[in-house]
Write an enzyme that holds these catalytic residues in place. Structure first.
Site, PDB file in Angstrom:
ATOM      1  N   LYS A  66     -14.763  63.014  45.173  1.00 27.10           N
ATOM      2  CA  LYS A  66     -14.283  63.213  43.794  1.00 27.10           C
ATOM      3  C   LYS A  66     -15.189  62.428  42.847  1.00 27.10           C
ATOM      4  O   LYS A  66     -15.097  61.200  42.757  1.00 27.10           O
ATOM      5  CB  LYS A  66     -12.840  62.694  43.700  1.00 27.10           C
ATOM      6  CG  LYS A  66     -11.966  63.335  42.661  1.00 27.10           C
ATOM      7  CD  LYS A  66     -12.407  63.164  41.235  1.00 27.10           C
ATOM      8  CE  LYS A  66     -11.841  61.941  40.575  1.00 27.10           C
ATOM      9  NZ  LYS A  66     -12.343  61.767  39.184  1.00 27.10           N
TER      10      LYS A  66
ATOM     11  N   GLY B 204     -14.618  51.683  41.839  1.00 25.11           N
ATOM     12  CA  GLY B 204     -14.132  51.822  40.470  1.00 25.11           C
ATOM     13  C   GLY B 204     -13.436  50.560  40.028  1.00 25.11           C
ATOM     14  O   GLY B 204     -13.770  49.458  40.490  1.00 25.11           O
ATOM     15  N   SER B 205     -12.455  50.715  39.145  1.00 23.34           N
ATOM     16  CA  SER B 205     -11.811  49.541  38.556  1.00 23.34           C
ATOM     17  C   SER B 205     -10.841  48.885  39.536  1.00 23.34           C
ATOM     18  O   SER B 205     -10.275  49.544  40.413  1.00 23.34           O
ATOM     19  CB  SER B 205     -11.055  49.954  37.292  1.00 23.34           C
ATOM     20  OG  SER B 205     -10.037  50.853  37.626  1.00 23.34           O
ATOM     21  N   THR B 206     -10.632  47.598  39.349  1.00 23.44           N
ATOM     22  CA  THR B 206      -9.703  46.848  40.202  1.00 23.44           C
ATOM     23  C   THR B 206      -8.288  47.400  40.060  1.00 23.44           C
ATOM     24  O   THR B 206      -7.545  47.507  41.034  1.00 23.44           O
ATOM     25  CB  THR B 206      -9.768  45.354  39.835  1.00 23.44           C
ATOM     26  OG1 THR B 206     -11.103  44.914  40.113  1.00 23.44           O
ATOM     27  CG2 THR B 206      -8.796  44.521  40.642  1.00 23.44           C
TER      28      THR B 206
ATOM     29  N   GLU C 285     -14.474  49.103  46.568  1.00 23.88           N
ATOM     30  CA  GLU C 285     -15.568  48.378  45.911  1.00 23.88           C
ATOM     31  C   GLU C 285     -15.213  48.352  44.434  1.00 23.88           C
ATOM     32  O   GLU C 285     -15.255  49.381  43.764  1.00 23.88           O
ATOM     33  CB  GLU C 285     -16.886  49.090  46.194  1.00 23.88           C
ATOM     34  CG  GLU C 285     -18.078  48.184  46.024  1.00 23.88           C
ATOM     35  CD  GLU C 285     -18.648  48.262  44.638  1.00 23.88           C
ATOM     36  OE1 GLU C 285     -18.174  47.493  43.768  1.00 23.88           O
ATOM     37  OE2 GLU C 285     -19.546  49.077  44.418  1.00 23.88           O
TER      38      GLU C 285
ATOM     39  N   CYS D  99     -21.225  47.090  38.446  1.00 25.10           N
ATOM     40  CA  CYS D  99     -20.152  46.220  38.954  1.00 25.10           C
ATOM     41  C   CYS D  99     -20.682  44.846  39.328  1.00 25.10           C
ATOM     42  O   CYS D  99     -19.969  43.855  39.226  1.00 25.10           O
ATOM     43  CB  CYS D  99     -19.468  46.877  40.141  1.00 25.10           C
ATOM     44  SG  CYS D  99     -20.635  47.555  41.314  1.00 25.10           S
TER      45      CYS D  99
ATOM     46  N   GLU E  24     -14.127  41.775  33.046  1.00 27.31           N
ATOM     47  CA  GLU E  24     -15.313  42.624  33.207  1.00 27.31           C
ATOM     48  C   GLU E  24     -15.485  43.461  31.940  1.00 27.31           C
ATOM     49  O   GLU E  24     -14.595  44.224  31.574  1.00 27.31           O
ATOM     50  CB  GLU E  24     -15.107  43.540  34.415  1.00 27.31           C
ATOM     51  CG  GLU E  24     -16.320  44.368  34.720  1.00 27.31           C
ATOM     52  CD  GLU E  24     -16.170  45.194  35.995  1.00 27.31           C
ATOM     53  OE1 GLU E  24     -15.098  45.817  36.185  1.00 27.31           O
ATOM     54  OE2 GLU E  24     -17.117  45.226  36.789  1.00 27.31           O
TER      55      GLU E  24
END
Ligand code: NDP
Length: 494
Positions: A197, A248-250, A270, A304, A401
């Site tokens: 995706k 992607g994002s946490t 990750e 990242c 971030e």
């Protein structure tokens, strides 16, 4: 003043170097009006009946319409992947799987310019980065894992290494093709099939990769690509896949971890980072300046592992800051397709707003902002390269971030203080150390809680080197022999 310095001082001030435009031609890219989903080796219309536009963030022009996969489409993609896995791919000798991966790698090299131009059009990153970093590294990843496909018994001796099954892979918008390669190459080499995706804002190079996959004659269903937004990703997480790999994002990573907990499905995450780039007083300062600039302004800071917190030892602070400000003024911001551009477009309006909000918080909380004079194009999403000094550890710009071209600068006195400040973050993806002492590099690397520690360099990637995080930066490793493990069941391991 020495003679040389006197001679230099007597020189007239040279006006800023003007660069003539050097745009990369775009006619090599043949865009379709509408792209379908890539399921079972073919482009198909979505059962959802929905499409969405994808744009160039540098011009806000619409490039194409892309199918939005609903839950039914995702289910079909997973079925295709399951069937390809059970009936063909997992039983193929490793040397045969490798042939397909080598073919994909070679085709990426042959079509490198087309991929690079499309990556910059759809994502906004400078062409010199997509041309020299993203696309060559994506090809290198397929080459590297092709080499492992028939050597799994040597990679993991004394055990039976079997594929896990079907992998659901969700990737972000900052390195669209490269992240697809990081996910697909190890999965396929290990005998898994995949449903990928791509991110909503950057689907086009993944869809071009689908064409390469067709040309490489990869058996239908081994790779399936479902485009869409977060809901498509969530549907893939809920689908009966055996493993999820997410970058992607946490926040979304945590949601996926909650959704997969207790299901027995494998997961690697990750996630974000807030890396410290640490410059000691004995560092080669000019080299460190280049490393700091590359560490935060590469890919507009949409990285990242970006070196977004600079820690400078006090004796070199003034010198380093002066040189950083000078260097900032020479960065060329603008058209991603211009070969001279250093900093391209911000990937989306939403990301631009997020950067703006965090930068405003830095000013409000009392840090000092520096931006060089910089003309920005009228249309598109842009942010001037920015430095903050007077940053304290509690400021949001030191903790959160930003994922943009914004550097927060702090100082330290002793190595112990540098370690303490560097580790004072919920993240742990990467760090950089600049010093001429090898022993200090090793001393620091032992203490920094980060998956990667670069020494006298930054943002170096190689397919043979494992990459991944500690703490809220996630778990699992991609790259290297380690990158195969999440895609293998190792039976009989002592
Ligand atoms: P997301 O985590 O939302 O996006 C990453 C991928 O996950 C995309 O493909 C996204 O789809 C998909 N996704 C979104 N929601 C879900 C869900 N509920 N279930 C499954 N998949 C989902 O990152 P954003 O693009 O929203 O960026 C937000 C912030 O995240 C950035 O500002 C940055 O700080 C950080 N980030 C970190 C990255 C990294 O490499 N570590 C990469 C990207 C962002 P879609 O794009 O269609 O929404």
């Amino acid at each position: 003043m020495s003679e040389i310095e006197q001679a230099a001082a007597a020189q007239p001030v040279v006006p800023a170097w003007e660069y003539a435009p050097a745009p990369e031609a775009t006619d090599i890219v043949k865009l379709k009006d509408t792209y379908g989903l890539f399921i079972g080796g073919e482009f198909v219309e979505p059962k959802s009946g929905r499409t969405f536009p994808t744009i160039s963030p540098a011009t806000e022009e619409e490039l194409a319409n892309v199918a939005e996969a609903g839950a039914e489409d995702v289910a079909l993609a997973v079925e295709a992947a399951r069937s390809a896995h059970d009936h063909h791919w997992r039983d193929l000798p490793g040397a045969e799987r490798a042939k397909y991966l080598y073919r994909i790698a070679r085709q990426l090299q042959e079509r490198a310019r087309e991929f690079a131009v499309l990556e910059s059009m759809n994502g906004g990153k400078p062409i010199k980065e997509s041309r020299d970093v993203d696309i060559p590294l994506a090809a290198a990843h397929f080459f590297y894992y092709a080499g492992w496909a028939d050597k799994l018994e040597y990679a993991f001796p004394h055990v039976q290494a079997r594929p896990v099954g079907v992998a659901g892979q969700i990737i972000p918008w900052n390195f669209p093709l490269l992240m697809a390669a990081w996910k697909l190459a190890p999965a396929l080499a290990a005998g898994n099939t995949a449903v990928l995706k791509p991110a909503e804002t950057t689907p086009l190079t993944a869809l071009l990769l689908a064409e390469v996959i067709q040309d490489a004659d990869l058996p239908p269903g081994v790779v399936n690509i479902v485009t869409g937004a977060g809901e498509t990703g969530a549907a893939l997480v809920d689908a009966p896949v055996d493993k999820i790999a997410f970058t992607g994002s946490t926040e979304v990573g945590k949601a996926i971890q909650r959704a997969t907990a207790g299901t027995g499905r494998r997961l690697t995450l990750e996630l974000g980072g807030k890396a410290a780039n640490i410059v000691f007083e004995d560092a080669a300062v000019d080299q460190a300046v280049e490393g700091v600039i590359n560490g935060i302004f590469f890919n507009q800071g949409h990285v990242c592992c970006a070196g977004s917190r600079l820690l400078v030892q006090e004796p070199v602070y003034d010198e380093l800051l002066g040189k950083l400000k000078d260097r900032l003024g020479t960065l060329r911001v603008g058209d991603p397709l211009d070969k001279n551009t250093d900093v391209g477009a911000i990937n989306s309006r939403a990301q631009l707003e997020k950067i703006g909000e965090l930068v405003a918080s830095g000013v409000e909380e009392g840090a000092f902002m520096y931006q060089p004079p910089c003309e920005l194009p009228e249309r598109g999403f842009w942010f001037v390269p920015t430095l903050f000094t007077g940053v304290s550890q509690s400021h949001r710009i030191a903790r959160e971030e930003i994922f943009g071209p914004v550097l927060s600068i702090m100082t330290f006195r002793t190595p112990e203080e540098a370690v303490e400040k560097a580790n004072n973050t919920p993240y742990g993806l990467s760090a950089g150390v600049w010093t001429e002492k090898g022993s200090r590099i090793l001393w620091m690397a032992e203490r920094l809680r980060a998956g990667v520690v670069w020494a006298n360099t930054f943002n170096r990637f190689d397919p043979s080197s494992p990459f991944g995080g500690y703490k809220e930066s996630g778990f699992g490793r991609e790259g290297g022999r380690h990158g195969l493990e999440p895609y293998l069941q190792l039976e009989g391991r002592p």
